[in-house]
Design a protein around this motif. Structure first.
Motif, PDB file in Angstrom:
ATOM      1  N   TRP A 110      25.308  -6.238  98.521  1.00 52.21           N
ATOM      2  CA  TRP A 110      24.809  -4.972  97.949  1.00 52.21           C
ATOM      3  C   TRP A 110      25.602  -3.755  98.420  1.00 52.21           C
ATOM      4  N   LYS A 111      26.511  -3.963  99.361  1.00 56.50           N
ATOM      5  CA  LYS A 111      27.387  -2.883  99.859  1.00 56.50           C
ATOM      6  C   LYS A 111      26.612  -1.711 100.468  1.00 56.50           C
ATOM      7  N   HIS A 112      25.401  -1.990 101.002  1.00 55.67           N
ATOM      8  CA  HIS A 112      24.633  -0.947 101.703  1.00 55.67           C
ATOM      9  C   HIS A 112      24.791  -1.142 103.212  1.00 55.67           C
ATOM     10  N   ASP A 113      24.796  -0.046 103.929  1.00 53.30           N
ATOM     11  CA  ASP A 113      24.975  -0.125 105.388  1.00 53.30           C
ATOM     12  C   ASP A 113      23.670  -0.224 106.150  1.00 53.30           C
ATOM     13  N   GLN A 114      22.558   0.106 105.493  1.00 55.73           N
ATOM     14  CA  GLN A 114      21.272   0.015 106.194  1.00 55.73           C
ATOM     15  C   GLN A 114      20.146  -0.247 105.198  1.00 55.73           C
ATOM     16  N   PHE A 115      19.023  -0.744 105.728  1.00 48.30           N
ATOM     17  CA  PHE A 115      17.856  -1.019 104.899  1.00 48.30           C
ATOM     18  C   PHE A 115      17.027   0.235 104.704  1.00 48.30           C
ATOM     19  N   ARG A 116      16.262   0.248 103.626  1.00 46.87           N
ATOM     20  CA  ARG A 116      15.287   1.317 103.439  1.00 46.87           C
ATOM     21  C   ARG A 116      14.061   1.042 104.320  1.00 46.87           C
ATOM     22  N   SER A 117      13.202   2.034 104.382  1.00 48.86           N
ATOM     23  CA  SER A 117      12.000   1.941 105.209  1.00 48.86           C
ATOM     24  C   SER A 117      11.200   0.670 104.899  1.00 48.86           C
ATOM     25  N   LEU A 118      10.848  -0.073 105.931  1.00 50.63           N
ATOM     26  CA  LEU A 118      10.021  -1.294 105.925  1.00 50.63           C
ATOM     27  C   LEU A 118      10.730  -2.550 105.410  1.00 50.63           C
ATOM     28  N   GLN A 119      11.881  -2.407 104.740  1.00 50.34           N
ATOM     29  CA  GLN A 119      12.554  -3.606 104.223  1.00 50.34           C
ATOM     30  C   GLN A 119      12.897  -4.589 105.342  1.00 50.34           C
ATOM     31  N   ASN A 120      13.478  -4.092 106.420  1.00 49.76           N
ATOM     32  CA  ASN A 120      13.907  -4.974 107.514  1.00 49.76           C
ATOM     33  C   ASN A 120      12.714  -5.681 108.151  1.00 49.76           C
ATOM     34  N   GLU A 121      11.610  -4.952 108.340  1.00 49.26           N
ATOM     35  CA  GLU A 121      10.414  -5.536 108.947  1.00 49.26           C
ATOM     36  C   GLU A 121       9.830  -6.642 108.056  1.00 49.26           C
ATOM     37  N   ILE A 122       9.838  -6.397 106.734  1.00 47.98           N
ATOM     38  CA  ILE A 122       9.319  -7.399 105.786  1.00 47.98           C
ATOM     39  C   ILE A 122      10.192  -8.648 105.822  1.00 47.98           C
ATOM     40  N   ILE A 123      11.516  -8.455 105.822  1.00 44.35           N
ATOM     41  CA  ILE A 123      12.457  -9.580 105.868  1.00 44.35           C
ATOM     42  C   ILE A 123      12.259 -10.390 107.153  1.00 44.35           C
ATOM     43  N   ASP A 124      12.111  -9.703 108.298  1.00 47.23           N
ATOM     44  CA  ASP A 124      11.879 -10.397 109.578  1.00 47.23           C
ATOM     45  C   ASP A 124      10.616 -11.253 109.522  1.00 47.23           C
TER      46      ASP A 124
END
Length: 631
Positions: free
Chosen positions: A12-26
């Motif tokens: 996706w060529k993004h450098d960081q996740f949006r709010s809560l995305q990383n927590e949901i993925i974890d």
């Protein structure tokens, strides 16, 4: 195993996740059932696509929207990620091939509608797939109190019996507290992690503006805010009319609705995305995959059906974090019109039964037949033939669609039917003389064995894929065969199609779903009253009203909505207003709009001042609607 961030950067060529995305993925990667409530633009699809790519196996995605499935599959394929969708109208033999591809072709995503889970043989095939995650998109559809309840979603919990160790991820953009509880219960989520982003959009000013002349008010707003804008309307005719009216007064505008061909949609979308047009006038068909960050204004010029839709559509403004406006234009007649039209157009059980029987007759489906048959459909022609009111009929057909009895597709498509007119030995002879066409012709004959006997519905994209050719190459061969009299080839463009998901059983079919109809009608009435409350409430912050609807209470006012701005305004004394109006009208006769422009007063203040002067007989209203000094 690659990290979530590495996957995000790679595809996706993004450098960081949006709010809560990383927590949901974890949570998902950790094997936990998860519920994610992320408002429009929150990036829900990333929450299941990234963890699926981090692990071996395939992600099963359940979604009710054919267009959304196709859109996501196309986006994944554009990133060289193998994805496939089992949409309506696919023949059984094609579906077997597609499921074989999933099992043996190293696919990462399988999209299907919840209705597909009702077929035992499909469920048996899915059980044998190396599923690593089950994502339930539009999860609010599982709740009878959700704005799009679909009984087929209740079958999803059965998957838990077969995939006990596989995490389930339920996703939705909007859910009231009652719907949230239903999602957890009805999908069978076990001790889920719940992630809910606040529904507050601090940079969006929610404005309800009364306007007798809505086009004039639109003109004022667009001149004041010349950045990209969206205007939502209720139907296709309004879409084209408003776009043309805006062009006539000097704005660059285009339009978007479900009846446009894919090429027209792409062209109009591109014009707006590249800012060759300031305004996109659209029905609610415009929304999927729209991620234009600098939309300044989203306007609704007719009352929306419910707060959920209004919130999602308004949320397409201000994604860059800059101040933006969600404006609802209304006038006193809107309330009465909405209630009358709305109540008159809710189908009851008798009307629903009548529509279903006539629909089957229209397509000449006999009792006990019709399963998996697909037809091009023209709503206006159908209503004219049986003297049905159009909007009420559309609501009835939409209900049948949500119950999974039929699938109503409102995407533009080209329906093709084909029949070979010459004997098979002559076809073999043709192939020997035209070897470049042979692979396509043989693929057609293998896929449709009855094509010599009768006109056969033909899937051009599927044949192209199966024969390793482009669709236009297949089309060229078909045209050549038609010119030579080898085939009868008919192509008909349509902007709707209906697929029957079960056999015709008339009253038995309708009796089974009638209990849901009554409940949904009551829900729709309640939702309309919530919209009317939002519009008519004069003593509360608009942002607070929206947040409260979704179960999020806050004591602080937003400070930027129409209510909060109105509180800050200093209302001029009536005496000073009437003095100002008299001074102006002594110079020339003017109408109320011209008076408002000259004085820069709001319309309500001008009207009060004019009423006062008329009562005191200091001015008169002339036949041309101009006010002048009383002599």
């Amino acid at each position: 195993m690659q990290t979530a961030l590495a996957i995000l950067q790679k595809y996706w060529k993004h450098d960081q996740f949006r709010s809560l995305q990383n927590e949901i993925i974890d949570s998902v990667v950790g094997g936990k059932d998860t519920l994610a409530i992320l408002p429009t633009g929150g990036g829900k699809s990333i929450c299941f696509q990234v963890p699926a790519l981090m692990q071996e196996g395939i992600c099963l995605v359940i979604s009710p929207l054919v267009a959304l499935m196709k859109d996501q599959v196309a986006n994944l394929q554009a990133r060289n990620i193998k994805a496939i969708a089992l949409t309506g109208g696919i023949r059984s033999e094609e579906m077997i091939d597609l499921l074989d591809n999933c099992q043996f072709g190293n696919y990462k995503f399988l999209y299907l509608s919840p209705e597909r889970l009702q077929s035992d043989w499909i469920l048996d095939r899915i059980k044998n797939l190396p599923i690593n995650l089950i994502a339930i998109d539009e999860a609010h559809c599982v709740s009878q109190w959700g704005h799009d309840f679909r009984p087929a979603y209740l079958k999803i919990s059965d998957l838990k019996k077969h995939f006990q160790k596989i995490p389930f991820l339920a996703l939705t953009a909007t859910a009231t507290p009652r719907v949230k509880e239903d999602i957890i219960t009805e999908t069978g989520l076990q001790n889920p992690s719940v992630f809910q982003k606040s529904f507050a959009r601090d940079n969006i000013a929610y404005m309800v503006i009364e306007a007798e002349d809505k086009l004039y008010k639109i003109e004022q707003i667009l001149k004041k805010n010349p950045e990209p804008s969206i205007i939502y309307v209720r139907n296709r005719r309004s879409c084209i009319d408003i776009a043309n009216q805006l062009k006539a007064i000097g704005f660059r505008a285009t339009y978007y609705h479900g009846g446009l061909s894919p090429k027209e949609k792409e062209t109009n979308m591109s014009i707006w995305m590249q800012e060759e047009a300031q305004v996109m006038v659209a029905t609610n068909a415009f929304g999927m995959g729209i991620d234009k960050a600098n939309v300044k204004t989203v306007m609704h010029i007719q009352l929306p059906d419910n707060i959920e839709n209004y919130y999602q559509e308004s949320g397409r403004a201000g994604r860059d974090g800059e101040k933006a406006f969600a404006i609802l234009l209304t006038n006193p007649s809107d309330n009465l019109q909405a209630e009358n039209q709305f109540l008159l157009n809710l189908p009851d059980k008798t009307f629903l039964n009548s529509v279903f029987i006539k629909l089957c007759n229209y397509f000449q489906i006999a009792y006990g037949e019709g399963f998996n048959e697909q037809f091009a459909f023209n709503l206006n022609h159908f209503c004219l033939k049986y003297n049905f009111p159009t909007l009420k009929t559309y609501n009835a057909i939409q209900f049948l669609d949500r119950q999974g009895i039929i699938n109503l597709s409102q995407e533009f498509s080209e329906k093709i039917s084909l029949q070979f007119l010459i004997p098979s030995k002559e076809v073999i002879r043709y192939n020997s003389l035209h070897p470049n066409d042979e692979e396509i012709i043989l693929t057609i004959l293998r896929t449709y064995p009855g094509i010599y006997e009768m006109q056969t519905a033909f899937n051009l994209d599927f044949i192209a894929k199966k024969s390793n050719h482009k669709p236009n190459e297949v089309q060229a061969v078909l045209h050549k065969l038609k010119e030579k009299g080898i085939v009868s080839y008919n192509a008909k463009n349509n902007d709707a199609s209906i697929l029957f998901n079960e056999i015709r059983e008339d009253e038995r079919t309708i009796n089974r779903v009638a209990k849901y109809l009554e409940r949904q009608n009551q829900l729709k009435k309640d939702q309309l009253h919530s919209v009317l409350n939002y519009v008519n409430e004069k003593k509360r912050c608009k942002n607070q009203i929206i947040l409260s609807y979704f179960g999020e209470e806050t004591k602080s006012e937003c400070g930027i909505c129409s209510y909060c701005i109105g509180k800050k305004k200093t209302v001029p004394k009536l005496q000073s207003v009437t003095t100002q109006l008299l001074e102006l009208l002594q110079k020339e006769s003017l109408n109320s709009r011209e008076i408002q422009e000259r004085t820069q007063l709001d319309s309500e203040t001008v009207i009060k001042g004019l009423q006062k002067l008329l009562e005191e007989e200091k001015i008169v209203l002339k036949a041309n609607n101009n006010y002048t000094i009383h002599i």
